[in-house]
Scaffold this active site. Sequence first.
Site, PDB file in Angstrom:
ATOM      1  N   PHE A  13       0.814  -1.228   0.000  1.00  0.00           N
ATOM      2  CA  PHE A  13       0.000   0.000   0.000  1.00  0.00           C
ATOM      3  C   PHE A  13       0.841   1.268   0.000  1.00  0.00           C
ATOM      4  O   PHE A  13       0.370   2.317   0.414  1.00  0.00           O
ATOM      5  CB  PHE A  13      -0.976   0.001   1.184  1.00  0.00           C
ATOM      6  CG  PHE A  13      -1.753  -1.275   1.326  1.00  0.00           C
ATOM      7  CD1 PHE A  13      -2.776  -1.562   0.431  1.00  0.00           C
ATOM      8  CD2 PHE A  13      -1.444  -2.196   2.303  1.00  0.00           C
ATOM      9  CE1 PHE A  13      -3.479  -2.752   0.529  1.00  0.00           C
ATOM     10  CE2 PHE A  13      -2.150  -3.388   2.405  1.00  0.00           C
ATOM     11  CZ  PHE A  13      -3.173  -3.669   1.517  1.00  0.00           C
ATOM     12  N   ILE A  18     -10.141  -2.419 -19.387  1.00  0.00           N
ATOM     13  CA  ILE A  18      -9.890  -3.343 -18.275  1.00  0.00           C
ATOM     14  C   ILE A  18      -9.136  -4.552 -18.833  1.00  0.00           C
ATOM     15  O   ILE A  18      -9.609  -5.230 -19.753  1.00  0.00           O
ATOM     16  CB  ILE A  18     -11.222  -3.791 -17.631  1.00  0.00           C
ATOM     17  CG1 ILE A  18     -11.960  -2.585 -17.042  1.00  0.00           C
ATOM     18  CG2 ILE A  18     -10.977  -4.848 -16.553  1.00  0.00           C
ATOM     19  CD1 ILE A  18     -11.226  -1.842 -15.957  1.00  0.00           C
ATOM     20  N   ASN A  33      -8.053  -7.344 -17.031  1.00  0.00           N
ATOM     21  CA  ASN A  33      -8.576  -8.595 -16.490  1.00  0.00           C
ATOM     22  C   ASN A  33      -9.626  -8.254 -15.437  1.00  0.00           C
ATOM     23  O   ASN A  33      -9.297  -7.708 -14.372  1.00  0.00           O
ATOM     24  CB  ASN A  33      -7.433  -9.417 -15.887  1.00  0.00           C
ATOM     25  CG  ASN A  33      -7.825 -10.866 -15.674  1.00  0.00           C
ATOM     26  OD1 ASN A  33      -8.264 -11.530 -16.613  1.00  0.00           O
ATOM     27  ND2 ASN A  33      -7.704 -11.348 -14.455  1.00  0.00           N
ATOM     28  N   LYS A  62     -11.613  -9.805 -13.335  1.00  0.00           N
ATOM     29  CA  LYS A  62     -11.701 -10.389 -11.993  1.00  0.00           C
ATOM     30  C   LYS A  62     -10.704  -9.733 -11.036  1.00  0.00           C
ATOM     31  O   LYS A  62     -11.062  -9.345  -9.918  1.00  0.00           O
ATOM     32  CB  LYS A  62     -11.440 -11.899 -12.081  1.00  0.00           C
ATOM     33  CG  LYS A  62     -11.711 -12.631 -10.785  1.00  0.00           C
ATOM     34  CD  LYS A  62     -11.355 -14.107 -10.911  1.00  0.00           C
ATOM     35  CE  LYS A  62     -12.548 -14.947 -11.271  1.00  0.00           C
ATOM     36  NZ  LYS A  62     -12.231 -16.385 -11.292  1.00  0.00           N
ATOM     37  N   THR A  63      -9.465  -9.586 -11.481  1.00  0.00           N
ATOM     38  CA  THR A  63      -8.472  -8.964 -10.599  1.00  0.00           C
ATOM     39  C   THR A  63      -8.729  -7.457 -10.466  1.00  0.00           C
ATOM     40  O   THR A  63      -8.482  -6.875  -9.410  1.00  0.00           O
ATOM     41  CB  THR A  63      -7.046  -9.237 -11.114  1.00  0.00           C
ATOM     42  OG1 THR A  63      -7.018  -9.109 -12.531  1.00  0.00           O
ATOM     43  CG2 THR A  63      -6.586 -10.634 -10.733  1.00  0.00           C
ATOM     44  N   GLN A  74      -9.361  -5.339  -7.033  1.00  0.00           N
ATOM     45  CA  GLN A  74      -8.646  -4.114  -6.684  1.00  0.00           C
ATOM     46  C   GLN A  74      -9.623  -3.009  -6.280  1.00  0.00           C
ATOM     47  O   GLN A  74      -9.373  -2.261  -5.338  1.00  0.00           O
ATOM     48  CB  GLN A  74      -7.830  -3.659  -7.883  1.00  0.00           C
ATOM     49  CG  GLN A  74      -6.405  -3.349  -7.511  1.00  0.00           C
ATOM     50  CD  GLN A  74      -5.612  -2.879  -8.694  1.00  0.00           C
ATOM     51  OE1 GLN A  74      -5.921  -3.192  -9.836  1.00  0.00           O
ATOM     52  NE2 GLN A  74      -4.560  -2.145  -8.427  1.00  0.00           N
ATOM     53  N   LYS A  95      -5.516   2.771 -18.013  1.00  0.00           N
ATOM     54  CA  LYS A  95      -5.011   3.897 -17.220  1.00  0.00           C
ATOM     55  C   LYS A  95      -4.589   3.545 -15.798  1.00  0.00           C
ATOM     56  O   LYS A  95      -4.010   4.367 -15.117  1.00  0.00           O
ATOM     57  CB  LYS A  95      -6.075   4.992 -17.169  1.00  0.00           C
ATOM     58  CG  LYS A  95      -6.188   5.725 -18.496  1.00  0.00           C
ATOM     59  CD  LYS A  95      -6.955   7.018 -18.383  1.00  0.00           C
ATOM     60  CE  LYS A  95      -8.430   6.815 -18.555  1.00  0.00           C
ATOM     61  NZ  LYS A  95      -9.136   8.043 -18.983  1.00  0.00           N
ATOM     62  N   GLY A  96      -4.892   2.378 -15.326  1.00  0.00           N
ATOM     63  CA  GLY A  96      -4.468   2.065 -13.950  1.00  0.00           C
ATOM     64  C   GLY A  96      -5.567   2.334 -12.957  1.00  0.00           C
ATOM     65  O   GLY A  96      -6.326   3.286 -13.082  1.00  0.00           O
ATOM     66  N   GLU A 122      -4.973   3.175  -7.296  1.00  0.00           N
ATOM     67  CA  GLU A 122      -5.098   4.334  -6.408  1.00  0.00           C
ATOM     68  C   GLU A 122      -6.516   4.891  -6.396  1.00  0.00           C
ATOM     69  O   GLU A 122      -7.082   5.162  -5.337  1.00  0.00           O
ATOM     70  CB  GLU A 122      -4.129   5.441  -6.827  1.00  0.00           C
ATOM     71  CG  GLU A 122      -2.696   4.985  -7.086  1.00  0.00           C
ATOM     72  CD  GLU A 122      -1.864   4.834  -5.821  1.00  0.00           C
ATOM     73  OE1 GLU A 122      -2.436   4.868  -4.716  1.00  0.00           O
ATOM     74  OE2 GLU A 122      -0.637   4.668  -5.945  1.00  0.00           O
TER      75      GLU A 122
END
Lengths: 508, 332, 226
Positions: free
Chosen positions: A10, A399, A401, A403-404, A408, A471-472, A475
């Site tokens: 984290f 996206i 994947n 599921k992951t 998140q 894009k991630g 956070e």
Amino acid sequence: MVSKYIGGAFGSGIRVWPHTVAAVLAAKHLKRPVKLVLGREQMFTSVGYRPYTVQKLAIGADRNGKLVAMVHEGTGQTSQYEEHLERTILATRALYACPNVVTKYRLLNLDVNTPTWMRGPGDATGMFALESALDELSYAAGIDPLELRLRNYAELDPERNLPWSAKSLRKCYETAADAFGWKNRAAQPGSMKNKGMLTGFGMASSLYGFHRHPSQAKAILNRDGTLVVQSATMDIGPGTGTAMTRIAAERLGISSSKVRFDLGSSDLPDAPGQNGSSTVPSVGSAVYAACESLKTKLLTLAGQMPGSPFQHVGAEQVLFKNGQMLLEKEAGTAISFSKILEHHNLQQVEAQEESRSGAERDRYSMYSFGCHFVEVQVNPFTGEVRVTRAVTCADVGKIINHKTARSQAIGGLVGGIGMALMEASVMDHRFGRYVTSDLATYHIPVHADIPQMDVFFIDEADQYVNAIGAKGLGEIAIVGVAAAVANAVFHATGKRIRELPITPDKLV
Amino acid sequence: MKAFQYLRPSKVQDAIRAVGSDPGARFIAGGTNLIDLMKRGIVSPDKLVDINHLPLKKISYQSGRLKIGALALNSEVAAHPAVLQKQPLLAQALHSGASGQLRNMATMGGNALQRTRCPYFYDTAFPCNKRKPGSGCAAVEGINRMHSIFGVEKANATQSCIAVHPSDMSVALAALDAEVIIQGQGGERRIAFTDLHRLPGNQPELDTTLERNELITGFEIPDNDFGMHAHYLKVRDRASFAFAIVSVAAALDVKEGKINAARLAMGGVAHKPWRLFEAERHLLGKPVSEALFRQAAALGMRDAVSFGQNDYKLRMAPNAVVQALLHAAAIE
Amino acid sequence: MTDKESLDRVDGPEKVAGTATYSAEYRFKNLAHAVLVTSTIAKGEITSMETRKAERAPGVLTVLTHLNAPEIPGNPKAVQPAGRAAVGTAFRLFHDRYIYFDGQPVALVVAETAEKAKYAASLIQVTYQTEKHATDFEANSRHAALPVNIQRSQNSPFKDYERGNPGAVVQAEVKIEATYTIPTQHHQPLEPHATIAVWEGDDKLTVYDKNQVSNLHRETSRRHLN
């Protein structure tokens, strides 16, 4: 440096902390392997923290809720020897269309260890204040909190005056509000009751800047058709290996079961740290590039085979599918990767690439966007708050994947609930020492604190950020959550808690 | 952690002798608290006498008494049919304590004898009268959000201790008039559960009235007429796996709308499980009503004090008492 | 994409079966165990350290403090040769007698087992000369200032920012003004931070370390070893 599996971090693992230096020093001194494990109580002073931060906000609007001006001043604590800066006040310049904006950022040096980045660093802090303040404004103006945000929707980045690379925040609001049932909200605080409990609805927006750093990846295709992809990236929990496996498998047209992704060692091709939601955008782009480069090599090798239909063929005409390459328009051209390597008597073919961002950063403003909707039940007699539902929707580009990614997003909500309702490191200032020194006194959510959560993604590639359009997510998943919870508490009780965490003593 | 000797006797008297003959020896059962204390340097025994092999695990019901061996696990007791049938309040309180994993390790005796969770007690860098008599109570003018509102004189607090006893189980046992069976070198004695823990006074280092070489071997709870009119209410900072801020064990015997018998005990408010005797007496013979419960709660709060950060407990505690009584009386 | 079309976590089986090796779980012959001793004051100086008992305790291999540790090449060079570090000086392990925060590492005990190291660590006595510390944000907030880093920077995004008319808020029809506080919060991952440093000869060190940035850690270790 090896760090193959990590049980959460984290942000606490972004710097090299003194304990690592101490272990290295001892190993050098003794010429022996040395192990050092921090005790839980040492985790409070050895690896940074989200800094105590005080923020003043003044917001003005016209009577229709159109923002006129925002003044946001944030002050965070830091040590006497280092200045830890974070993005506390930055979101206020970009999130809403507002002509007059002032931000100020200050630090207070104290006799404490240096803070560091913690999930959603600065933004999670700043957006607690900004999105709480927007909520306060909505009640002052008598406008639904969601409607207030829609009336101030920023079609351009108001700070840089640039178009967004992509922004589907409006769609996020619609998707999440529908799924949540926001239309059932009674406007009056304290007016929704359920079996003696006070029910509250709260929402907040979220945004997080796009980060992409130079990254390298190597792709190695073996003669048996398996692919090994390598990069010195990390996995602190989001599932880096899973996402990269997926990108590589799709690029090369092979089953993901034939792909192995190696990470967590500094011997591998250079990669940035896992922070700032940059891993998929950065390392994912490098994996993409390495796989594309590998395909070009394969095509060249295929073209060198006698009678090959792949001679003088452009890459765009070639399909990579099921471990084979073939010409889309000509039947019977399929040839397996293994055959190509066999013919050339090669055990493997490899390609390494570096990927980085370019001039697009100057033409577009790049952010991830999202929103959270939260329902709480507050016990009016004991002041206990329980989050009973949460819905989140994020626009983070494509996206990789689901599921992951969903995990998140859920993790961010859980972290945000912790931030809102229970997490606080308490110091006795007479001694300058924490009294919270274990997990019995520093509370994080347990299963019983976490309700049904629904996660939605817009899942549209952002065509400007990188080749994979992602894009991630790490956070932004926590940014705004604490405000959504605090806003729901206000709606339930009529009490505005501006000092986190919202523990029962503040409501009873 | 200091090196220690480890013994595993199979007879109660052997265990008692082993501890009695060595001032540095300690009993260990589930170890869910003692190991923490050893790791943090709060206690450093020379010898651990593991009592897990003693025959003290039985749970039974005989001639109007529920008998629970000191080594019965919290999870076993909470799920035992005789407990659920005869003393559901105890099962509720046990279930609200700790986590599933801890309840599978923790014993009844160990639960009653767990030390306070006051952070000043757990960190040797702070003063603490309980850990180091005479060093002062850092909590009185410090971080005391979790601390006592009963059983301590404000004027004398810095020489004493404002930490709270942390067990949920103890609150139910105090309310249910349980007895503690204690074995010493000289033989067996029995005391009321409410006499097991003590107020801090001038000796805050002592949690209980047990002698050093005494061992709790079991608990007995006499029958009552509370039936399902019993409720354990626990207020905490998160939904599970957190110590009580305030908790209330309430049990009522209601006949024809009138209260025939009442028991009220609180946790998280004092150095021991706190019985509200005066409030109990006030309820006797009166018809059930929320107003009555409010009066009782107010009576129960008469001697309460607070130390700043725990001022809110003065508001929360009576609310919790009323809510627990309403649940116990099954009035929503 | 949906969950159904998703790939299961590729390292899921190892994590669930307990075969995933975390940083503290690598096994080595001859592994020594280290424990940090940390300060119990927030500001001041170490006036003496009693380490003899710890050094003589069973299984202890070494005790390192600022008095005997070799100067670490990677420590930032002092701006002033003596005295407290100026703002902008990354923390220097075992560098001098100054204490900057409560919980600061002041000694390292290395022993044959973790328990022996921990016990020996408890025998170390540090004497401090304390100075008045400031840790309370609210009590000291008047000292907040524009960070030096920002003052010196040409284009820091953290510089004071204005667009439009900064005074416009005063005349707005609807106004709110409020102060929001978030306390210090800690990451608290389930796995505590851990390092195994393996000395493999004068030109090779392997560090198994819980962190998020492999290359930074490689470069930093290199610097610290010189």
